[in-house]
Design an enzyme around this catalytic site. Structure first.
Site, PDB file in Angstrom:
ATOM      1  N   ASP A 147     103.993  94.852 -30.960  1.00  0.00           N
ATOM      2  CA  ASP A 147     104.362  95.396 -32.269  1.00  0.00           C
ATOM      3  C   ASP A 147     103.565  96.680 -32.511  1.00  0.00           C
ATOM      4  O   ASP A 147     103.250  97.407 -31.571  1.00  0.00           O
ATOM      5  CB  ASP A 147     104.100  94.347 -33.357  1.00  0.00           C
ATOM      6  CG  ASP A 147     105.111  94.414 -34.487  1.00  0.00           C
ATOM      7  OD1 ASP A 147     105.131  95.437 -35.192  1.00  0.00           O
ATOM      8  OD2 ASP A 147     105.871  93.451 -34.682  1.00  0.00           O
ATOM      9  N   HIS A 203     103.403  96.694 -39.808  1.00  0.00           N
ATOM     10  CA  HIS A 203     104.357  95.656 -39.428  1.00  0.00           C
ATOM     11  C   HIS A 203     103.705  94.584 -38.554  1.00  0.00           C
ATOM     12  O   HIS A 203     103.881  93.379 -38.780  1.00  0.00           O
ATOM     13  CB  HIS A 203     105.537  96.290 -38.696  1.00  0.00           C
ATOM     14  CG  HIS A 203     106.683  95.367 -38.430  1.00  0.00           C
ATOM     15  ND1 HIS A 203     106.749  94.569 -37.316  1.00  0.00           N
ATOM     16  CD2 HIS A 203     107.816  95.119 -39.135  1.00  0.00           C
ATOM     17  CE1 HIS A 203     107.875  93.873 -37.330  1.00  0.00           C
ATOM     18  NE2 HIS A 203     108.540  94.184 -38.432  1.00  0.00           N
ATOM     19  N   SER A 522     112.211  89.760 -38.767  1.00  0.00           N
ATOM     20  CA  SER A 522     110.882  90.101 -38.245  1.00  0.00           C
ATOM     21  C   SER A 522     109.835  89.141 -38.764  1.00  0.00           C
ATOM     22  O   SER A 522     108.792  88.936 -38.135  1.00  0.00           O
ATOM     23  CB  SER A 522     110.494  91.527 -38.665  1.00  0.00           C
ATOM     24  OG  SER A 522     111.070  92.485 -37.830  1.00  0.00           O
TER      25      SER A 522
END
Length: 873
Positions: A147, A203, A522
């Site tokens: 990520d 994220h 996600s």
């Protein structure tokens, strides 16, 4: 990722004995890294041998990455060789362009970090009980995250007794990791790797928090808005950073991160990277299957393209053993309330008013603002507030004409003491509002009930609660609207399973405030990664060995909780929720397994009428099992003979019938039995409209407290080979003229010079196709001359996924194939492309239909686009 320059050797060209495959781009929205390719070698071909092949073919290149499990490399080509010519070379199995993956997008969340329902997810899945009663925390399990990195300094990642987290040292929870790219990397520029995978975007930290944060006892400036823990709050993390602070990541970097995670010994790998409609033959899916075969578990986001209809599951989780994860909304919320007409309603105060209950005296009446036709008004007309003095007004939450603050101003001027807004969508949606004016939203269903109570007795008055109470949230416990629909291009059951992904409170980098609420698959994917860790820990303590990833997937799918779409009484389609919402408690406690973990019935012409399933009893006592069939919603996307799927499939009640042979089985401990299922497709439904039907086969232990297990199935009624491939309703396919990248109609009596003006074939696929081709014919003789070779899209043959409804700019999505006059005379790349001379040529677009043999033209949807004239170069 050190770059090595290798000079071309002056060796004789290798003799071609076979040809590899050069893969087309799946969509025009996919960005590529010019001149860069991922190459997979034939089995048994070593890197040194491959170098010799490239040198012998006078290829000048720089090595970007070398892969071992994948058995290949990514190269920057410095000579004139293209992907097609690379695929022609001896020992080359597959060639892909290096494509760019934007930083994963999440769905805009309207929830505040203080909203209690943002942390209610563990009660939906049994994780809270596993934490408290069984003391399962994921300790001893390694979870890798590919990520944007992890802010490992966050106190939610600290070990017990420490004030902040750390990286790479003894007792650090983020113990492994690597930054493959550096802060300034955007996908196009040169990566600058280093050993520090610090997150500068957010994220990856949010994903990591869902898996394993512990924000229960943090004090000081980074105290969370409310305490929470991740699914497995004692896992050991591996942080593999493939994004800079903005931009994209090249997929060859992602492959390098996957192999690094494997070499670091990660038990579970999470990849919340999204992606559009595709087949399972992309490099990440290929490598994922090999890693899973070696024992690793992989969890991948199914994608947030639910608004585009069927056939849209993201690519990375499409492998046969990878886990593609859909999203569910949170079930319960702790909300302020009021009582009206004998019923209790939850509501959410506006942002400007603050997270406090309405300060309105009990005894105020309701004043709905109605239109002349009797429907609830949006309240955008200031003259409609007559009679609102001293009352609480109710308006519709349609924001197309005015804002909530404008409505609030109108209500205040009319003397209203408060305002409630009924949202158009489901759920409690906080509004902006005004300071000091009691204003907020109630649920959509709450507005309906409130109006009914008002019409029955207009003199009803409000009673306002002072403290929040727990409510079942409207739309909660249901599949998220944004979560992508399956199936995949081969009618396989995807997604596999679902997890909480809507409005999830988790960690973000300290510099960004430490905490945030995000939504998306996600967020659901890391929940499943954490579930894998808990399951692994539970089995490790019993058997002293960790179960393999595909075995864990089966256990989680067998025991999931089947959900319903919000507002519906019937169970949601399996192509929306997979096996259902994960129930980790049941997975850990179950003593029965049912395999395979899904059943693909295909279509009417290929219907698997008879399927054998195996049921195994791993309990301590002999068990008797009965069987049942749970039918789910059928989805119709072609009910008006449309050539592009509906963005919102129509839900129907077309159900298959299933019989069992035998109807029950008795199985001793440690033994298995087979049961034969006999399927009949739905009697209802028009086969010409291709409804997708689905359901679950359930095995039910007869003993008290035995946990039922199930497997999902799905099929298509009708001949799938007749599903429309290309969107002719929207005018595709077509040939246009391109000048300086701008498309226009072809002028009359026009000749393309192939320098300033290029012909471009535009296509819009409404469904996957195993083979999409653009053929060039001689206009006079109609002889086949070859397949288009496009400098932007590559050879016009090979599989393609479907297009989205609209692109990120909001315009209709399609794919352009710019043509410079080159064609491949065969579809196997055994010969290089040739340049056609000036002349007139016919262009024929053809898309192979699903599950067909591939005989041309019988198995293709064929469109003759007429002739064009090109000049000689």
């Amino acid at each position: 990722m050190k770059i090595h320059t290798i000079l071309s050797a002056a060796l004789a060209t290798a003799t071609l004995v076979s040809a590899g495959k050069f893969h087309q781009l799946e969509s025009d929205e996919i960005k590529v890294l010019p001149g860069s390719y991922i190459i997979e070698y034939e089995d048994g071909l070593h890197h040194s041998d491959a170098d010799n092949v490239l040198n012998a073919n006078k290829v000048k290149y720089e090595v970007r990455n070398k892969y071992n499990v994948f058995n290949g490399a990514s190269l920057s080509i410095k000579s004139a060789h293209m992907g097609e010519s690379l695929a022609e070379m001896k020992g080359i199995k597959n060639v892909w362009r290096v494509t760019l993956h934007p930083i994963p997008k999440t769905v805009l969340s309207v929830k505040k970090p203080t909203d209690p329902d943002t942390v209610s997810d563990h009660s939906m899945t049994g994780v809270d009980i596993l934490h408290k009663k069984y003391k399962l925390t994921g300790k001893g399990i390694k979870v890798g995250i590919i990520d944007t990195g992890i802010d490992y300094s966050h106190p939610a990642f600290a070990t017990k007794g420490a004030s902040q987290g750390c990286f790479g040292q003894k007792n650090c929870r983020v113990a492994y990791g690597w930054d493959f790219v550096g802060d300034d990397y955007n996908g196009y520029n040169e990566p600058k790797p280093d050993a520090d995978p610090m997150d500068c975007f957010g994220h990856g930290s949010h994903v990591a928090g869902i898996i394993g944060a512990n924000a229960k006892n943090i004090k000081g400036p980074l105290k969370p808005p409310q305490p929470f823990v991740g699914v497995a709050p004692e896992v050991t993390f591996g942080a593999y950073r493939v994004y800079g602070c903005e931009g994209s990541a090249a997929d060859d970097v992602i492959l390098a991160a996957m192999e690094r995670a494997f070499s670091d010994g990660m038990d579970v790998l999470n990849m919340s990277l999204g992606g559009g409609s595709a087949y399972k033959y992309n490099p990440q899916s290929v490598l994922a299957e090999r890693l899973i075969a070696r024992g690793m578990a992989l969890s991948a986001a199914a994608g947030n393209d639910g608004g585009d209809g069927v056939w849209m599951v993201a690519d990375i989780g499409l492998g046969d053993k990878a886990t593609s994860v859909a999203s569910f909304e949170s079930t319960y919320g702790n909300h302020f309330w009021f009582k009206y007409g004998g019923a209790v309603y939850p509501y959410a105060s506006s942002f400007e008013y603050g997270d406090i209950p309405f300060k309105v005296s009990s005894g105020a009446a309701l004043a709905p603002i109605f239109e002349k036709n009797g429907t609830l008004s949006d309240g955008c007309d200031p003259t409609s507030y007559k009679g609102a003095k001293g009352k609480v007004v109710l308006t519709l939450g349609d924001g197309s004409r005015c804002s909530s603050s404008e409505r609030g101003e109108f209500a205040m001027k009319a003397g209203a003491v408060g305002m409630l807004i009924q949202p158009v969508e489901l759920g409690l949606l906080p509004v902006q509002g005004l300071p000091k004016f009691p204003m907020g939203s109630l649920e959509n269903r709450g507005g309906v009930k409130l109006i009914a109570a008002y019409k029955k007795k207009p003199k009803n008055t409000f009673k306002w609660g002072k403290s929040p109470v727990i409510f079942h949230v409207e739309g909660g416990g249901a599949p998220s609207d944004y979560s992508s629909f399956g199936m995949d291009g081969e009618l396989r059951s995807k997604p596999d399973i679902a997890a909480p992904g809507g409005n999830i409170l988790s960690t973000v980098p300290v510099k960004n405030g430490g905490y945030a609420v995000m939504s998306g698959t996600s967020m659901a994917s890391p929940y499943i990664a954490g579930a894998h860790a808990l399951y692994m820990q539970s089995r490790k303590s019993k058997s002293k060995s960790k179960p393999k990833g595909d075995a864990i997937r089966q256990a989680l799918k067998n025991t999931a909780t089947v959900g319903k779409m919000a507002g519906h009484k019937t169970f949601a389609s399996t192509v929306k929720q997979g096996a259902g919402l994960v129930n980790v408690l049941n997975a850990v406690l179950a003593t029965t397994t049912l395999s395979p973990d899904h059943i693909d019935l295909l279509d009417t012409n290929h219907l698997r009428k008879t399927v054998k399933i195996t049921i195994r009893n791993d309990g301590k006592h002999t068990e008797t099992y009965g069987f049942s069939h749970i039918a789910t919603d059928a989805l119709n996307s072609y009910h008006k003979n449309n050539t592009f799927p509906l963005t919102t499939p129509t839900i129907t009640d077309y159900h298959a019938t299933v019989s069992f042979s035998p109807c029950k089985v008795k199985i001793r401990p440690g033994k298995s039995a087979q049961v034969t299922l006999h399927f009949k497709e739905p009697k209802k439904g028009n086969a010409a409209e291709f409804p997708i039907y689905s359901g679950y086969i359930q095995a039910i232990p007869r003993s008290h407290g035995g946990i039922p297990v199930h497997v999902p199935y799905a099929g298509v009624k009708g001949d799938i080979a007749k599903v429309p491939m290309l969107d002719t309703d929207s005018g595709f396919p077509a040939v246009l003229a391109a000048n300086d990248g701008k498309l226009r109609d072809i002028p009359e009596d026009f000749t393309f010079d192939l320098v300033n003006d290029l012909p471009v074939v535009v296509v819009r696929l409404g469904s996957h196709t195993p083979d999409f081709t653009i053929r060039i014919l001689d206009s006079k003789t109609k002889a086949f001359l070859g397949f288009v070779n496009s400098p932007s899209a590559g050879p016009a043959f090979g599989w393609l996924g479907r297009d989205r409804d609209n692109n990120d700019s909001g315009n209709i999505a399609f794919k352009p194939w710019f043509w410079t006059g080159e064609v491949f005379q065969q579809a196997d790349l055994t010969q290089p492309p040739v340049q056609l001379p000036g002349g007139e040529y016919d262009i024929v677009v053809a898309a192979q239909r699903k599950l067909s043999v591939g005989k041309y033209p019988e198995d293709y949807e064929v469109f003759d686009l007429g002739s064009i004239r090109i000049a000689s170069l």
